[in-house]
Enzyme design. Structure first.
Site, PDB file in Angstrom:
ATOM      1  N   LEU A   1       2.560  -1.705   4.055  1.00  0.00           N
ATOM      2  CA  LEU A   1       3.383  -0.247   3.206  1.00  0.00           C
ATOM      3  C   LEU A   1       4.488  -1.011   2.940  1.00  0.00           C
ATOM      4  CD1 LEU A   1       2.684   2.977   5.564  1.00  0.00           C
ATOM      5  CD2 LEU A   1       1.259   2.413   4.007  1.00  0.00           C
ATOM      6  N   CYS A   2       4.242  -0.009   1.025  1.00  0.00           N
ATOM      7  CA  CYS A   2       5.063  -0.574   0.303  1.00  0.00           C
ATOM      8  C   CYS A   2       6.798   0.029   0.949  1.00  0.00           C
ATOM      9  CB  CYS A   2       5.000   0.142  -1.259  1.00  0.00           C
ATOM     10  SG  CYS A   2       5.827   0.467  -2.168  1.00  0.00           S
ATOM     11  N   PHE A   3       6.313   1.525   1.459  1.00  0.00           N
ATOM     12  CA  PHE A   3       7.966   1.445   1.787  1.00  0.00           C
ATOM     13  C   PHE A   3       8.617   1.214   3.020  1.00  0.00           C
ATOM     14  CE2 PHE A   3       6.451   4.914  -2.033  1.00  0.00           C
ATOM     15  CZ  PHE A   3       7.724   5.546  -2.182  1.00  0.00           C
TER      16      PHE A   3
ATOM     17  N   ALA B   1       0.758  -1.101  -0.054  1.00  0.00           N
ATOM     18  CA  ALA B   1       0.185   0.379   0.136  1.00  0.00           C
ATOM     19  C   ALA B   1       1.080   1.248  -0.193  1.00  0.00           C
ATOM     20  CB  ALA B   1      -0.697  -0.343   1.526  1.00  0.00           C
TER      21      ALA B   1
END
Lengths: 245, 128
Positions: free
Chosen positions: A122-124, A60
Site C-alpha cells: 500500500l502507498c500509505f 496500491a
C-alpha cells in the site's frame, strides 16, 4: 484511468495544466504501474475489492475514503520538467492549507532505503520524499497524501490520493483519515477542499510566473471524446493490462 | 574504435560500435533526474523498432517513464542483468548501464542525433 489518459492528451494540446478531482463508485484497489497482481491478490483483505492498474508508479491505493486527483501537465511546461517539482507543488500547497486550519502537517523527508518500501503493497504504508504526513507517535507519522506520476512523451500525469476518512475494517484499517486526525479543524467536504487546495496551488511559490489562477469548466471535455474514452477504458479494463506484471 | 555517443532529445544515447551495432543507454542527466530506480522493463530481442518508438519503461519511486529508440532498427541484444542491478544505471550510464543494442536500419538517422556539445546545451536549457 482512461479519463486521465485523455486529460494528458488534452493538456498537451492546450499547453497548460489540467486537474481532475474524482471519487469512486465502489471500494477499489488501484495498483501501481508495475506492482505484481499476484502479490496483491495474495494479500489478506484484497479479495472482494474491485481492482484496477494505474499507469502511474507507486504503491496500491484503496480508494473509496479518499479524494483522488489527477493533474496533467505538458512536458514543456515548467511543472513538467521535474518529477519532484510537480509532486511538491501539490503537496506543499496542501500542507499550507492544513496548517492554516491548525494542523501540524508536514512533508516527509523520505526513507533512506526506497527498496524496503517496495515490499509494502500500500502507498500509505510507504514514505517517499514529499509525502504529506501528520505527526504521530511514530517518526513516520500518519500519511494522508501520496502521489505518483506517469511521464508520457507529451505530458506528465500525476495521480494522488488524499485520505479524507479512515477506511474502516479490512485492508487499510490501520490508516487514519482527516476525519479522525483533524476532526477539530472542521469538516472536510471534498468539493470545498478541492477548491481551497487549487487556490493554494495557484498562490504558491511554484506557480509564480507559471500559473496565474484556475478556472472550473462546466461539463467535461470527455463527453466530446466518448469514442476515445471508451476505447481507452476497454484497454485499461482488459486482463492484459491488469495482469501486465 | 567505437564512435562518440550521440543523443536523442528524449535523453537516450547511442554509440556505434565496431561491429556496426548501436549500443543504447540513458544519459547521466536523465538517470539522475529519475532518482531511486525500482523497476525496468526491457524490449524483446528481435523486435523491429522505429526511431522515437517506446522500447521500454523504467520506474522510480514515484514515476514511470518510457525510454525510446534513438534510431530505427532491430533489437539484437538487451542488457538482461540490468533490471536486477539498476544501480549500474547510476554508476556507469555510458558503460555497464547500457540498455539494448540495435542494428541500425538507416545510418543517416545517427547523424541527425545530437552530438555531445549540442546535448549539453539541451540539458542546460531544460534546467532553466
Amino acid at each position: 484511468m482512461a479519463a486521465d489518459e485523455l486529460l494528458a492528451a488534452e493538456a498537451a494540446t492546450r499547453g497548460r495544466p489540467l486537474v481532475r478531482f474524482y471519487n469512486w463508485s465502489e471500494p477499489t484497489l488501484s495498483l501501481g504501474g508495475f506492482q505484481r497482481l499476484a502479490d496483491a491478490r495474495a494479500t489478506s483483505g484484497v479479495g472482494g475489492l474491485a481492482l484496477v492498474r494505474r499507469p502511474s508508479g507507486g504503491g496500491a491505493i484503496l480508494h473509496g475514503s479518499d479524494l483522488t486527483y489527477a493533474v496533467a501537465v505538458p512536458r514543456e511546461h515548467p511543472w513538467g520538467a521535474s518529477a519532484q517539482l510537480l509532486y511538491d507543488t501539490f503537496h506543499a500547497a496542501l500542507v499550507r492549507l492544513l496548517r492554516e486550519r491548525g494542523l501540524a502537517a508536514a512533508q516527509h523527508p523520505g526513507r533512506e532505503s526506497a527498496a524496503a518500501d517496495q515490499e509494502r503493497l500500500l502507498c500509505f504504508d510507504r514514505r517517499a520524499r514529499g509525502d504529506v504526513v501528520i505527526p504521530a507517535e511514530t517518526a513516520d507519522g500518519h500519511k494522508i497524501l501520496g502521489s505518483a506520476q506517469r511521464r508520457l512523451r507529451g505530458a506528465v500525469v500525476q495521480h494522488g490520493s488524499l485520505l479524507l476518512r479512515s477506511p474502516g475494517p479490512g485492508l487499510a484499517a490501520h490508516h487514519a483519515g482527516l476525519d479522525q486526525l483533524a476532526a477539530a479543524a472542521g469538516t472536510w467536504e471534498p468539493r470545498q477542499l478541492a477548491t481551497a487546495w487549487l487556490e493554494a496551488v495557484a498562490g504558491s511559490e511554484e506557480s509564480t510566473g507559471v500559473v496565474s489562477g484556475y478556472v472550473f469548466e462546466s461539463g467535461s471535455f470527455l463527453t466530446a471524446r466518448r469514442d476515445r474514452l471508451e476505447a481507452a477504458a476497454a484497454r485499461f479494463a482488459s486482463p492484459v493490462w491488469l495482469g501486465r506484471r | 574504435m567505437a564512435a562518440e555517443p550521440r543523443f536523442a532529445k528524449s535523453h537516450e544515447w547511442i554509440r556505434l560500435e565496431d561491429d556496426g551495432l548501436g549500443t543504447v543507454g540513458i544519459s547521466a542527466y536523465a538517470v539522475e533526474a529519475l532518482t531511486d530506480l525500482v523497476f525496468m522493463q526491457l524490449p524483446d530481442v528481435g523486435r523491429q523498432v522505429k526511431a522515437g518508438e517506446s522500447i521500454g519503461e523504467i520506474e522510480s519511486v514515484k514515476a514511470v517513464s518510457d525510454f525510446y529508440a534513438p534510431v530505427s532498427g532491430e533489437i539484437v541484444e538487451v542488457n538482461a542483468t540490468l533490471p536486477d542491478d539498476l544501480e549500474q544505471l547510476g554508476k556507469d550510464p555510458y558503460g555497464s548501464g547500457w540498455l539494448v543494442k540495435i542494428r541500425p536500419a538507416d545510418p543517416a538517422e545517427l547523424e541527425a542525433l545530437l552530438d555531445q556539445p549540442a546535448y549539453e546545451a539541451l540539458v542546460q536549457s531544460e534546467q532553466h
